[in-house]
Design an enzyme around this catalytic site. Structure first.
Site, PDB file in Angstrom:
ATOM      1  N   ASN A 144       4.059 -17.620  -5.390  1.00  0.00           N
ATOM      2  CA  ASN A 144       2.839 -18.366  -4.856  1.00  0.00           C
ATOM      3  C   ASN A 144       3.207 -19.958  -5.468  1.00  0.00           C
ATOM      4  O   ASN A 144       2.486 -20.860  -4.551  1.00  0.00           O
ATOM      5  CB  ASN A 144       1.743 -17.976  -6.027  1.00  0.00           C
ATOM      6  CG  ASN A 144       1.954 -18.001  -7.512  1.00  0.00           C
ATOM      7  OD1 ASN A 144       3.248 -17.907  -7.926  1.00  0.00           O
ATOM      8  ND2 ASN A 144       0.736 -17.981  -8.115  1.00  0.00           N
ATOM      9  N   GLU A 240       4.533 -14.785 -18.282  1.00  0.00           N
ATOM     10  CA  GLU A 240       3.241 -15.409 -17.727  1.00  0.00           C
ATOM     11  C   GLU A 240       2.978 -14.577 -16.610  1.00  0.00           C
ATOM     12  O   GLU A 240       3.506 -14.431 -15.579  1.00  0.00           O
ATOM     13  CB  GLU A 240       3.576 -16.979 -17.138  1.00  0.00           C
ATOM     14  CG  GLU A 240       4.098 -17.852 -18.234  1.00  0.00           C
ATOM     15  CD  GLU A 240       2.725 -18.231 -19.037  1.00  0.00           C
ATOM     16  OE1 GLU A 240       1.604 -17.742 -18.730  1.00  0.00           O
ATOM     17  OE2 GLU A 240       3.215 -19.113 -20.052  1.00  0.00           O
ATOM     18  N   CYS A 274      -2.513 -17.716 -10.245  1.00  0.00           N
ATOM     19  CA  CYS A 274      -2.605 -16.851 -11.389  1.00  0.00           C
ATOM     20  C   CYS A 274      -3.972 -17.087 -11.996  1.00  0.00           C
ATOM     21  O   CYS A 274      -4.567 -16.029 -12.493  1.00  0.00           O
ATOM     22  CB  CYS A 274      -1.509 -16.817 -12.575  1.00  0.00           C
ATOM     23  SG  CYS A 274      -1.034 -18.346 -12.846  1.00  0.00           S
TER      24      CYS A 274
HETATM   25  P1  NAD Z   1       6.426  -9.823  -9.333  1.00  0.00           P
HETATM   26  O1  NAD Z   1       6.204  -9.398 -10.533  1.00  0.00           O
HETATM   27  O2  NAD Z   1       6.160  -8.971  -8.074  1.00  0.00           O
HETATM   28  O3  NAD Z   1       7.706 -10.604  -8.984  1.00  0.00           O
HETATM   29  C1  NAD Z   1       8.117 -11.830  -9.936  1.00  0.00           C
HETATM   30  C2  NAD Z   1       9.669 -12.023  -9.896  1.00  0.00           C
HETATM   31  O4  NAD Z   1      10.063 -10.723 -10.562  1.00  0.00           O
HETATM   32  C3  NAD Z   1      10.221 -12.062  -8.611  1.00  0.00           C
HETATM   33  O5  NAD Z   1      11.311 -13.069  -8.384  1.00  0.00           O
HETATM   34  C4  NAD Z   1      11.052 -10.795  -8.380  1.00  0.00           C
HETATM   35  O6  NAD Z   1      12.032 -10.720  -7.294  1.00  0.00           O
HETATM   36  C5  NAD Z   1      11.035 -10.391  -9.744  1.00  0.00           C
HETATM   37  N1  NAD Z   1      11.533  -8.983 -10.166  1.00  0.00           N
HETATM   38  C6  NAD Z   1      11.031  -7.873  -9.563  1.00  0.00           C
HETATM   39  N2  NAD Z   1      11.263  -6.719 -10.097  1.00  0.00           N
HETATM   40  C7  NAD Z   1      11.928  -7.036 -11.089  1.00  0.00           C
HETATM   41  C8  NAD Z   1      12.509  -6.508 -12.491  1.00  0.00           C
HETATM   42  N3  NAD Z   1      12.403  -5.094 -12.394  1.00  0.00           N
HETATM   43  N4  NAD Z   1      13.007  -7.311 -13.492  1.00  0.00           N
HETATM   44  C9  NAD Z   1      13.115  -8.540 -13.331  1.00  0.00           C
HETATM   45  N5  NAD Z   1      12.452  -9.156 -12.187  1.00  0.00           N
HETATM   46  C10 NAD Z   1      12.100  -8.552 -11.271  1.00  0.00           C
HETATM   47  O7  NAD Z   1       5.200 -11.066  -8.892  1.00  0.00           O
HETATM   48  P2  NAD Z   1       4.858 -11.723  -7.446  1.00  0.00           P
HETATM   49  O8  NAD Z   1       4.139 -10.909  -6.850  1.00  0.00           O
HETATM   50  O9  NAD Z   1       6.127 -12.425  -6.887  1.00  0.00           O
HETATM   51  O10 NAD Z   1       3.602 -12.759  -8.045  1.00  0.00           O
HETATM   52  C11 NAD Z   1       2.506 -12.644  -8.197  1.00  0.00           C
HETATM   53  C12 NAD Z   1       2.101 -12.523  -9.661  1.00  0.00           C
HETATM   54  O11 NAD Z   1       2.495 -13.575 -10.402  1.00  0.00           O
HETATM   55  C13 NAD Z   1       0.373 -12.316  -9.792  1.00  0.00           C
HETATM   56  O12 NAD Z   1       0.075 -11.243 -10.752  1.00  0.00           O
HETATM   57  C14 NAD Z   1       0.127 -13.849 -10.538  1.00  0.00           C
HETATM   58  O13 NAD Z   1      -0.888 -13.624 -11.296  1.00  0.00           O
HETATM   59  C15 NAD Z   1       1.682 -13.844 -11.415  1.00  0.00           C
HETATM   60  N6  NAD Z   1       1.626 -15.318 -11.901  1.00  0.00           N
HETATM   61  C16 NAD Z   1       1.483 -15.572 -12.975  1.00  0.00           C
HETATM   62  C17 NAD Z   1       1.509 -16.901 -13.484  1.00  0.00           C
HETATM   63  C18 NAD Z   1       1.189 -17.442 -14.924  1.00  0.00           C
HETATM   64  O14 NAD Z   1       1.494 -18.436 -15.384  1.00  0.00           O
HETATM   65  N7  NAD Z   1       0.615 -16.674 -15.808  1.00  0.00           N
HETATM   66  C19 NAD Z   1       1.663 -18.044 -12.315  1.00  0.00           C
HETATM   67  C20 NAD Z   1       1.872 -17.416 -11.090  1.00  0.00           C
HETATM   68  C21 NAD Z   1       1.813 -16.285 -10.667  1.00  0.00           C
END
Ligand code: NAD
Length: 467
Positions: A144, A240, A274
């Site tokens: 995002n 996060e 998020c």
């Molecule tokens: P996601 O969890 O699907 O993916 C995030 C990252 O994790 C990607 O780089 C992905 O390739 C990697 N990943 C996937 N499987 C993994 C594993 N088993 N081990 C380690 N890494 C792995 O999230 P998304 O769909 O890319 O992002 C959206 C989410 O992120 C939403 O829930 C949003 O709220 C959250 N978000 C949180 C914050 C915050 O600061 N709290 C900021 C931005 C987004």
């Protein structure tokens, strides 16, 4: 041009390639190198080799390297903005804000140090705390805000003396790869490595014995897997994760003033934030007037390719998320009343009309789950204790907002909200010196501020007998 990986100071092809889709068209517009497990291991090994010399540099010297990176990024500002809009979808002004913020974050954290702290000194003893860098940090980021979220990890981690392997989300790898290109010319080999995967290497990285800490931003579901995987070597973790932030509008709020602010807080980046407003609670007598304003704002929004001038809301970033959001909308339509929107746009790309749905039951999926798209529910409440309880009745606890004409009343309500951040009459104000992070299942640890810097270090006590 295929964007490359950065391993041990060299830009290299991947074992395979990855197609990158422009969400405004749904078509492939670029390719990027994709690493295999052996390349990931090489990246971790390079970061491990680079750590002793990098961590031994005086902070002032590391700062110079990071400042040069910020200069290099600034020199290619327009290119970064266009690339960000094309891979992520956000309108150009929002891309400019993200790239500008990324450069600013780099400069801000480059200047931060954690000097040795004197805890106590008497005639008999002296006790100090030294913050030492941890080693190799794995930075795993979502789609995002692909580049600023990386920089909130990279800049403090490197400034304080760690080295890094960065892994962007597979649907938005390009701005991170372009940053790797700049780093190849500036940083000593191995200090930063960029690995791109197809959602298949994250677990290997979080499990890797030579990774000291995982700094992860993404969904709560993946965060739980990261935590389990890190347990094997007791890695340090910052998580996060997701949110389901409530906006509570108090009965003294002016509807016309508040409605556009709440609408923007929900719809910025097509709702893929998020900390976005994800459910709105309004006093029952205010519901009709408020929903009329949301209907007007939804109709006025310009939903278009982020590169087109005037676009205010871009596409959803990827097909899977687009399908998920449309399914949530369809379900909500059968349980509540559509105020505005409710449909995809009839064009290529992953566009959804900004959607507001009222009168849903509290157990509707659109109320309980994180939608992460351009849709939000508006729910009526009758008294303050009740709405605070409903806002807090969630496994998430990332942020939240209170809207009122009386800031003191806003503060009184904010004190009762169970989350990491609560804003009163504003949203997404996140100065670099202010820590943020989640409560409950929205995360562990903090980013930004001194608290965030400290998460990239280990505290060491030195306790000296003076005589
Ligand atoms: P996601 O969890 O699907 O993916 C995030 C990252 O994790 C990607 O780089 C992905 O390739 C990697 N990943 C996937 N499987 C993994 C594993 N088993 N081990 C380690 N890494 C792995 O999230 P998304 O769909 O890319 O992002 C959206 C989410 O992120 C939403 O829930 C949003 O709220 C959250 N978000 C949180 C914050 C915050 O600061 N709290 C900021 C931005 C987004």
């Amino acid at each position: 041009m295929a964007y490359k990986l950065l391993i041990d100071g060299k830009l290299v092809d991947g074992a395979a390639t990855l197609d990158v889709i422009d969400p405004a068209t749904g078509a492939v517009f670029e390719t990027c190198a994709r690493a295999d497990a052996a390349q990931l291991d090489e990246a971790v090994a390079a970061a491990k080799r680079a750590f002793p010399a990098w961590s031994a540099l005086p902070h002032a010297e590391r700062r110079v390297y990071l400042e040069r990176l910020a200069d290099a990024m600034e020199a290619r500002f327009a290119e970064f903005c266009t690339l960000l809009t094309r891979e992520q979808g956000k309108p150009t002004p929002q891309a400019q804000f993200e790239i500008g913020g990324t450069v600013a974050a780099l400069r801000y954290f480059a200047a931060q140090d954690l000097p040795i702290e004197l805890i106590r000194e008497t005639e008999q003893e002296k006790i100090v705390e030294q913050r030492i860098p941890l080693g190799v940090i794995a930075a795993i980021t979502p789609w995002n805000f692909p580049i600023i979220l990386l920089m909130l990890k990279l800049a403090p981690a490197l400034a304080i003396g760690n080295t890094m392997v960065a892994k962007p989300a597979p649907s938005t790898p390009l701005t991170t790869a372009l940053f790797g290109e700049l780093a190849a010319d500036i940083l000593p080999p191995g200090v930063l490595n960029v690995i791109v995967d197809a959602n298949d290497l994250g677990a290997r990285l979080t499990d890797h014995p030579d990774v000291a800490k995982v700094s992860f931003t993404g969904s709560t579901a993946t965060g739980k897997r990261v935590m389990a995987s890190a347990a094997g070597t007791l890695k340090r973790l910052t998580l996060e994760l997701g949110g389901n932030d409530a906006a509570i509008i108090l009965d003294d709020a002016d509807v016309k003033t508040v409605a556009p602010k709440v609408f923007d807080a929900a719809m910025i980046n097509a709702g893929q934030v998020c900390l976005a407003v994800k459910r709105v609670y309004a006093p029952r007598p205010m519901m009709d007037a408020l929903c009329a304003e949301f209907a007007r704002l939804g109709a006025e929004a310009v939903v278009d390719d982020g590169l087109n001038q005037g676009a205010t809301i871009g596409p959803v970033q990827n097909k899977a998320q687009y399908d998920k959001v449309l399914a949530l909308i369809d379900e909500a339509k059968s349980e509540g009343r559509v105020v505005v929107g409710g449909e995809p746009l009839g064009r290529d790309g992953y566009f959804i009309a900004p959607t507001v749905i009222r009168d849903l039951p509290d157990d509707a999926r659109l109320v309980r789950e994180e939608q992460f798209g351009p849709v939000f529910p508006v729910l009526a409440y009758d008294d303050l204790d009740e709405v605070i309880a409903r806002a807090n009745d969630s496994d998430f606890g990332l942020g939240g907002t209170i809207w009122t004409s009386d800031p003191d009343r806003g503060m009184a309500v904010a004190l009762r909200i169970h989350s990491g951040t609560v804003w009163v009459n504003k949203h997404l104000d996140m100065p670099f010196d202010i820590p943020f992070g989640g409560a409950k299942q929205s995360g562990l640890g903090r980013e930004q501020g001194v608290d965030g810097m400290k998460e990239f270090t280990q505290a060491k006590i030195i306790n000296i007998a003076k005589r």
